[in-house]
Motif scaffolding. Structure first.
Motif, PDB file in Angstrom:
ATOM      1  N   ASN A 558      -4.821  37.051  23.711  1.00  0.00           N
ATOM      2  CA  ASN A 558      -5.667  37.994  22.975  1.00  0.00           C
ATOM      3  C   ASN A 558      -6.081  39.203  23.828  1.00  0.00           C
ATOM      4  N   PRO A 559      -5.105  39.919  24.439  1.00  0.00           N
ATOM      5  CA  PRO A 559      -5.507  41.085  25.237  1.00  0.00           C
ATOM      6  C   PRO A 559      -5.940  42.223  24.321  1.00  0.00           C
ATOM      7  N   SER A 560      -7.041  42.854  24.630  1.00  0.00           N
ATOM      8  CA  SER A 560      -7.588  43.971  23.839  1.00  0.00           C
ATOM      9  C   SER A 560      -7.758  43.628  22.371  1.00  0.00           C
ATOM     10  N   GLY A 561      -7.864  42.357  22.041  1.00  0.00           N
ATOM     11  CA  GLY A 561      -8.068  41.973  20.647  1.00  0.00           C
ATOM     12  C   GLY A 561      -6.787  41.885  19.843  1.00  0.00           C
ATOM     13  N   VAL A 562      -5.648  42.081  20.489  1.00  0.00           N
ATOM     14  CA  VAL A 562      -4.368  41.976  19.786  1.00  0.00           C
ATOM     15  C   VAL A 562      -3.833  40.569  20.042  1.00  0.00           C
ATOM     16  N   ARG A 563      -3.727  39.761  18.978  1.00  0.00           N
ATOM     17  CA  ARG A 563      -3.365  38.346  19.157  1.00  0.00           C
ATOM     18  C   ARG A 563      -1.886  38.099  19.035  1.00  0.00           C
ATOM     19  N   PHE A 564      -1.348  37.259  19.904  1.00  0.00           N
ATOM     20  CA  PHE A 564       0.024  36.779  19.731  1.00  0.00           C
ATOM     21  C   PHE A 564       0.177  35.459  20.456  1.00  0.00           C
ATOM     22  N   GLU A 608      17.818  30.238  42.893  1.00  0.00           N
ATOM     23  CA  GLU A 608      17.657  31.583  42.319  1.00  0.00           C
ATOM     24  C   GLU A 608      16.401  32.238  42.901  1.00  0.00           C
ATOM     25  N   HIS A 609      16.403  33.586  42.916  1.00  0.00           N
ATOM     26  CA  HIS A 609      15.288  34.291  43.560  1.00  0.00           C
ATOM     27  C   HIS A 609      14.402  35.022  42.571  1.00  0.00           C
ATOM     28  N   PHE A 610      13.123  34.990  42.894  1.00  0.00           N
ATOM     29  CA  PHE A 610      12.136  35.751  42.123  1.00  0.00           C
ATOM     30  C   PHE A 610      12.046  37.134  42.777  1.00  0.00           C
ATOM     31  N   THR A 611      12.408  38.187  42.064  1.00  0.00           N
ATOM     32  CA  THR A 611      12.421  39.523  42.676  1.00  0.00           C
ATOM     33  C   THR A 611      11.646  40.514  41.813  1.00  0.00           C
ATOM     34  N   GLU A 612      11.296  41.643  42.426  1.00  0.00           N
ATOM     35  CA  GLU A 612      10.598  42.718  41.719  1.00  0.00           C
ATOM     36  C   GLU A 612      11.449  43.249  40.568  1.00  0.00           C
ATOM     37  N   SER A 613      12.769  43.283  40.816  1.00  0.00           N
ATOM     38  CA  SER A 613      13.655  43.809  39.772  1.00  0.00           C
ATOM     39  C   SER A 613      13.693  42.860  38.571  1.00  0.00           C
ATOM     40  N   LEU A 614      13.659  41.555  38.830  1.00  0.00           N
ATOM     41  CA  LEU A 614      13.616  40.587  37.721  1.00  0.00           C
ATOM     42  C   LEU A 614      12.339  40.803  36.886  1.00  0.00           C
ATOM     43  N   VAL A 615      11.227  41.004  37.587  1.00  0.00           N
ATOM     44  CA  VAL A 615       9.946  41.210  36.894  1.00  0.00           C
ATOM     45  C   VAL A 615      10.036  42.438  35.991  1.00  0.00           C
ATOM     46  N   GLN A 616      10.593  43.519  36.517  1.00  0.00           N
ATOM     47  CA  GLN A 616      10.707  44.754  35.722  1.00  0.00           C
ATOM     48  C   GLN A 616      11.602  44.543  34.505  1.00  0.00           C
ATOM     49  N   GLN A 617      12.720  43.813  34.727  1.00  0.00           N
ATOM     50  CA  GLN A 617      13.636  43.563  33.601  1.00  0.00           C
ATOM     51  C   GLN A 617      12.942  42.739  32.508  1.00  0.00           C
ATOM     52  N   ILE A 618      12.191  41.741  32.938  1.00  0.00           N
ATOM     53  CA  ILE A 618      11.495  40.887  31.960  1.00  0.00           C
ATOM     54  C   ILE A 618      10.466  41.722  31.185  1.00  0.00           C
ATOM     55  N   LYS A 619       9.724  42.557  31.904  1.00  0.00           N
ATOM     56  CA  LYS A 619       8.701  43.371  31.227  1.00  0.00           C
ATOM     57  C   LYS A 619       9.354  44.300  30.211  1.00  0.00           C
ATOM     58  N   SER A 620      10.476  44.915  30.597  1.00  0.00           N
ATOM     59  CA  SER A 620      11.041  45.878  29.642  1.00  0.00           C
ATOM     60  C   SER A 620      11.699  45.177  28.451  1.00  0.00           C
ATOM     61  N   LYS A 621      12.237  43.972  28.684  1.00  0.00           N
ATOM     62  CA  LYS A 621      12.813  43.233  27.551  1.00  0.00           C
ATOM     63  C   LYS A 621      11.708  42.790  26.579  1.00  0.00           C
ATOM     64  N   ILE A 622      10.578  42.372  27.113  1.00  0.00           N
ATOM     65  CA  ILE A 622       9.463  41.973  26.246  1.00  0.00           C
ATOM     66  C   ILE A 622       8.997  43.182  25.422  1.00  0.00           C
ATOM     67  N   ALA A 623       8.907  44.358  26.097  1.00  0.00           N
ATOM     68  CA  ALA A 623       8.486  45.575  25.375  1.00  0.00           C
ATOM     69  C   ALA A 623       9.462  45.901  24.258  1.00  0.00           C
ATOM     70  N   GLN A 624      10.746  45.733  24.553  1.00  0.00           N
ATOM     71  CA  GLN A 624      11.763  46.091  23.557  1.00  0.00           C
ATOM     72  C   GLN A 624      11.786  45.103  22.388  1.00  0.00           C
ATOM     73  N   GLU A 625      11.757  43.819  22.684  1.00  0.00           N
ATOM     74  CA  GLU A 625      11.919  42.831  21.606  1.00  0.00           C
ATOM     75  C   GLU A 625      10.617  42.509  20.887  1.00  0.00           C
ATOM     76  N   ARG A 626       9.502  42.588  21.579  1.00  0.00           N
ATOM     77  CA  ARG A 626       8.203  42.273  20.937  1.00  0.00           C
ATOM     78  C   ARG A 626       7.440  43.578  20.725  1.00  0.00           C
ATOM     79  N   ARG A 629       2.562  46.140  23.647  1.00  0.00           N
ATOM     80  CA  ARG A 629       1.271  45.441  23.742  1.00  0.00           C
ATOM     81  C   ARG A 629       1.445  43.987  24.184  1.00  0.00           C
ATOM     82  N   HIS A 630       2.672  43.466  24.129  1.00  0.00           N
ATOM     83  CA  HIS A 630       2.931  42.088  24.563  1.00  0.00           C
ATOM     84  C   HIS A 630       3.201  41.982  26.075  1.00  0.00           C
ATOM     85  N   VAL A 631       3.409  43.100  26.742  1.00  0.00           N
ATOM     86  CA  VAL A 631       3.872  43.048  28.143  1.00  0.00           C
ATOM     87  C   VAL A 631       2.785  42.447  29.049  1.00  0.00           C
ATOM     88  N   PRO A 632       3.116  41.350  29.795  1.00  0.00           N
ATOM     89  CA  PRO A 632       2.096  40.736  30.659  1.00  0.00           C
ATOM     90  C   PRO A 632       1.619  41.705  31.745  1.00  0.00           C
TER      91      PRO A 632
END
Ligand SMILES: CC(=O)CC(=O)SCCNC(=O)CCNC(=O)[C@H](O)C(C)(C)COP(=O)(O)OP(=O)(O)OC[C@H]1O[C@@H](n2cnc3c(N)ncnc32)[C@H](O)[C@@H]1OP(=O)(O)O
Length: 702
Positions: A558-564, A608-626, A629-632
C-alpha cells in the motif's frame, strides 16, 4: 492503553438534528416505536436483531427507482458466506438511478427532480486545471442514449461485459452508464497499467468491447497509447466474445489516427451505429444481478475479479452518500482518483442525489498542488476527496489552503487509501483547512465497494482513525492470535482483525470465472467460519468508538495509498528472471515513516549473482508490465525466505520485522531462523550506507 484517553476534539456539527441521518433516526423512532438518540443507537439498530427493519425503512425513506416488490428484506438465518439475496422480487437499473430521481410517492416512477436538463452534472478538468468543460444532465442523458443504442445495434446485451482502459473523462462515464443501462457489466483500468496487467483482467472477464483512450497525459508528459491498444487487440485474439477496441479521444475533437490498428474503431464512428437515436431504455435487472467488476491482487495467482450487484451497491450508496456524507442536489464533489481504484465509483455516485461530479485527470502535483487546490475555489467544491499522501505534500510544502483560497463552499474533505496520522488530523485543523470543514477519514475497499468505517455528523470528530463503523455493516474485532476455527471478539479497545459478522447487501455476489466459488470462499471466509475477515488490523476506541486502522494483516502492499498484491511483483520475476530462485516482497512502514515503502528481497539460484544491472532490469520490467507505481523502492539480496511447513511463502513476519517490530515466530514456520536476517532492514538507511561503503572499498582495491 494510551487510546483509553479521549483524544482532542476537532470538529462537531453545529446542528446534528438538521441532518438527513438524524431525520431518518427520528422517522425510524416514530415508525417502529423505538427511542434512539445517538449515532451508536442507530448503528446498533442497523446491525442488531431488527436490522431488517433498518433496511426496509431505508428503502422507503430514500427510494430507488424500481419495479416489483419484496416480501422479505433478507433471510438473516442464511450464513453470510452463502451470500443471501436481499430485496428479492425487486428490479432496478444502475444507470437509471444515477441519471434520474425516484418520485417518493411512487418509487417506480422516475423524475428529473434535482437533475433538471440544464443542470450541470459533470465537469471535466484535465491536468493543471486546464480544459474545463461542463456537461448538463440533459446532455449526459442524450449521450448515454446514443452510445447505448450504438452498443445494442452491435449486439451488446444484458450480461455482456464492456471494459475501459481510460481516464476519468466524460466518455468513460458515458460508457459506464451506457453498458449498465443495457443490463451489462462495466469494468475499468487506468491507462498507466502495463498491458500484461490489463490483459490478466480482460482475459478473465472476456468483454465484448474495450474502450481505450488514444492518448494519456500525466506529470506533464503526453503518452501515445496506440502501442498499448495494438497489444490489447493482439492479446484478445482468442477471446471469442471480443468484437474490438473503441478509441476515446483524449483531446476532444482531435481523435488519434488508428487506421493501421486492426479491430479498432474511433468512438465517433462507433456512435454512427445509433443512427442519431438517443432514446434511453433501461433494462431493470434483479437486485442481485451484477453490473460491475473490480479487481484485487493477493499474494498468489491472477487478480480476483470481484463482481458487485446493482441493488447492493445502490442501497449501500444511499446510506453512505446521503446519510454519512450528507450529499444532495447542491453538492459538488471533486474526488481525486484514477479509473483503476474503487474511488472511481465514489467519484460518480454523487449524481444519484443530483450532485455535480468533477472529473479530474492527471497528477495533482502538476504544475503544483496549489493549481489543483484552486479548483476548490473556482468550482465551489463542497466535498473534496483526497488522500493522506496529498495532505502530506501540502504540509511538506507549507501550503495552507485556507489562506490561499476561498473555501467557503467546502463542507467536507474525505481521505482514504492509507492511514491518516494523528499529526495530520491536527495539521488539518490547526493549519490547513477552515474549522467548519468535516474531515472524513474513511476505510473500506474494493471488495465491498463501500466503507467499513467512515464519518458521521451526529458525533464529534476526534484526532485519529475513522469516526465510527458504517451503518448496516456489523464490524467487530477478532483475536488475531486465533489462526483458524471459531473466532473470538477481543475486549473493547483491544486491537485485532477486522471482521464483519453479519451479511450485508453490498457483499460481492461472486468472482468472475470462479465457478466452484472456491476462490471467493478462500478470500473472505477461510479464517473464521461464517464471518468475513477483511485483512486489516483495527482497534475501537473504548470511549469514543473511533475505529483505528493499524495496517494490513496480509501481504497487500500500500505505498502512497495505492494498493496491489505481492503476486503482481512475483509473477514478473518468475516470468523474466530465471536466475532468481525465489523472492519476497513486503511493505515497510516504521513508526517514523509517513508512507509505506515496497521492499523486494531476491534469493539467487546457486552460482548466480545479484547485481545492480539485474535490479535495474527488474525495476523496469515491473514498470512496463504493471505500472511505475508498482516499482519497489528497495531491492536487496536474501539467502533464505520464510515458508510454512507446506512450503508456502510467508510475508507477514518479514513485513513486521522490516517495519521495526520484534516478533515471536509462529510454530507453523519451516525455517524460523531465516527471519533473523531481516532485522537489519528495520534500519534500511544504515544497510544502504554500508553497502555504499563496501562498494567504494571494493573499487579502491581494484
Ligand atoms: C475506501 C477505500 O478504502 C478504497 C481505497 O482505498 S481506494 C484507493 C485509494 N487510493 C488513493 O486514493 C491513492 C492516493 N494516492 C495518490 O493519489 C498518489 O499517490 C498521488 C497522486 C498522491 C501521488 O502519486 P505517486 O504514484 O506517488 O507518484 P506519481 O509521481 O504521481 O507517479 C509515480 C510514477 O507513475 C507514473 N504515472 C502515474 N500515473 C500515470 C499515468 N496515468 N500515466 C503514465 N504514468 C503515470 C508517474 O509518471 C511516475 O513515474 P516516474 O516514477 O517515472 O516519475
Amino acid at each position: 492503553m494510551a487510546q483509553a484517553q479521549i483524544p482532542r476534539k476537532l470538529w462537531e456539527h453545529p446542528d446534528p438534528s438538521s441532518t438527513a441521518m438524524y431525520k431518518f433516526l427520528e422517522a425510524s423512532n416514530r415508525k417502529y416505536g423505538i427511542d434512539m438518540r445517538t449515532y451508536r443507537d442507530l448503528y446498533n439498530w442497523s446491525v442488531g436483531p431488527k436490522r431488517t427493519d433498518f433496511w426496509a425503512h431505508l428503502w422507503e425513506f430514500a427510494p430507488l427507482i424500481h419495479s416489483g416488490r419484496f416480501t422479505e428484506v433478507v433471510d438473516t438465518t442464511i450464513p453470510m458466506e452463502n451470500i443471501p439475496s436481499w430485496f428479492n422480487g425487486t428490479y432496478l437499473n444502475f444507470a437509471e438511478n444515477i441519471l434520474f430521481t425516484a418520485s417518493s410517492d411512487d418509487p417506480s416512477v422516475r423524475t428529473k427532480r434535482g437533475k433538471e436538463d440544464d443542470k450541470i452534472a459533470l465537469t471535466e478538468i484535465r491536468e493543471g486545471n486546464t480544459d474545463v468543460r461542463h456537461m448538463t444532465y440533459g446532455e449526459v442523458r442524450a449521450r448515454v442514449g446514443l452510445l447505448a443504442n450504438a452498443m445494442r445495434k452491435m449486439g451488446v446485451k444484458k450480461g455482456d461485459r464492456v471494459a475501459v482502459v481510460a481516464s476519468t473523462s466524460f466518455d468513460t462515464f458515458i460508457c459506464l452508464m451506457a453498458i449498465t443501462s443495457i443490463g451489462g457489466l462495466f469494468s475499468s483500468s487506468s491507462t498507466d497499467m502495463g498491458t500484461k496487467g490489463i490483459l490478466e483482467r480482460l482475459l478473465q472477464i472476456r468483454p465484448k468491447y474495450v474502450f481505450v483512450d488514444d492518448w494519456a497525459v500525466y506529470n506533464g508528459k503526453t503518452i501515445n497509447l496506440r502501442i498499448k491498444i495494438r497489444e490489447i487487440v493482439a492479446g484478445m485474439k482468442d477471446v471469442s466474445e471480443f468484437e474490438g477496441v473503441i478509441t476515446q479521444p483524449r483531446f476532444p475533437g482531435k481523435p488519434a489516427d488508428i487506421s493501421d490498428i486492426p479491430r479498432t474503431t474511433k468512438l465517433e464512428q462507433f456512435l454512427e451505429n445509433a443512427r442519431g437515436n438517443s432514446d434511453l431504455i433501461f433494462e431493470r435487472v434483479a437486485f442481485r444481478d451484477p453490473f460491475l467488476v473490480v479487481y484485487s491482487s493477493g499474494t498468489t495467482g491472477v487478480p480476483k475479479c470481484i463482481v458487485h450487484s446493482v441493488g447492493g451497491v445502490l442501497v449501500s450508496n444511499v446510506k453512505e452518500g446521503a446519510f454519512h456524507r450528507q450529499m444532495g442536489p447542491e453538492s459538488i464533489l471533486l474526488q481525486y482518483t484514477t479509473t483503476g481504484w474503487i474511488m472511481y465509483l465514489s467519484s460518480i455516485q454523487g449524481l444519484m442525489y443530483g450532485s455535480r461530479s468533477i472529473l479530474y485527470d492527471g497528477s495533482p502535483f502538476m504544475p503544483s498542488p496549489k493549481t489543483f487546490l484552486s479548483i476548490l475555489e473556482e468550482q465551489r467544491v463542497t466535498h473534496f476527496g483526497t488522500s493522506p499522501r496529498f495532505l502530506q505534500e501540502l504540509e511538506k510544502q507549507s501550503i495552507i489552503p485556507r489562506e490561499l483560497f476561498d473555501l467557503s463552499a467546502l463542507k467536507s474533505v474525505i481521505t482514504t487509501g492509507m492511514v491518516l496520522s494523528d499529526a495530520q488530523f491536527e495539521w488539518f485543523y490547526d493549519h490547513g483547512f477552515p474549522a467548519n470543514v468535516h474531515l472524513a477519514n474513511i476505510s473500506g475497499g474494493t471488495d465491498l465497494a463501500a466503507s467499513f468505517a467512515c464519518e458521521n455528523a451526529l458525533e464529534p470528530l476526534y484526532v485519529g482513525g475513522c469516526q465510527g463503523p458504517v451503518l448496516g455493516t456489523k464490524v467487530e474485532v477478532y483475536d488475531s492470535l486465533i489462526e483458524t476455527g471459531p473466532g473470538k471478539a477481543v475486549p473493547d479497545g483491544e486491537p485485532g482483525d477486522l471482521v464483519a459478522t453479519a451479511s450485508f447487501p453490498n457483499q460481492p455476489v461472486y468472482f468472475w470465472g470462479d465457478d466452484s466459488g472456491e476462490r471467493y470462499q478462500n478470500a473472505y471466509y477461510r479464517r473464521f467460519p461464517h464471518v468475513w475477515t477483511h485483512g486489516d488490523f483495527i482497534q475501537f476506541h473504548p470511549v469514543t468508538g473511533q475505529v483505528f486502522f493499524l495496517g494490513r494483516a496480509d501481504g497487500v502492499l500500500n505505498p502512497s495509498g495505492v494498493r496491489f498484491g505481492s503476486s503482481d511483483i512475483y509473477s514478473v520475476i518468475e516470468a523474466h528472471f530465471p536466475t532468481v530462485a525465489d523472492s519476497v516482497c513486503v511493505g515497510q512502514r516504521r513508526p517514523q515513516d509517513s508512507d509505506e515503502s515496497v521492499v523486494l528481497f531476491l534469493k539467487m539460484k546457486e552460482g548466480e549473482h545479484f547485481t545492480e544491472s539485474l535490479v535495474q532490469q527488474i525495476k523496469s520490467k515491473i514498470a512496463q508490465e504493471r505500472s511505475r507505481r508498482h516499482v519497489p523502492k528497495y531491492v536487496f539480496q536474501t539467502w533464505d525466505i520464510p515458508t510454512t511447513v507446506n512450503l508456502k511463502k510467508v510475508e507477514l513476519p518479514v513485513k513486521q520485522i522490516v517495519s521495526g517490530k520484534i516478533i515471536k515466530p509462529s510454530g507453523t514456520l519451516a525455517n524460523p531462523e531465516s527471519l533473523k536476517f531481516y532485522y537489519q532492514f528495520a534500519k534500511v538507511e544504515e544497510v544502504l550506507e554500508n553497502m555504499q561503503k563496501e562498494k567504494i572499498a571494493a573499487k579502491s582495491k581494484l
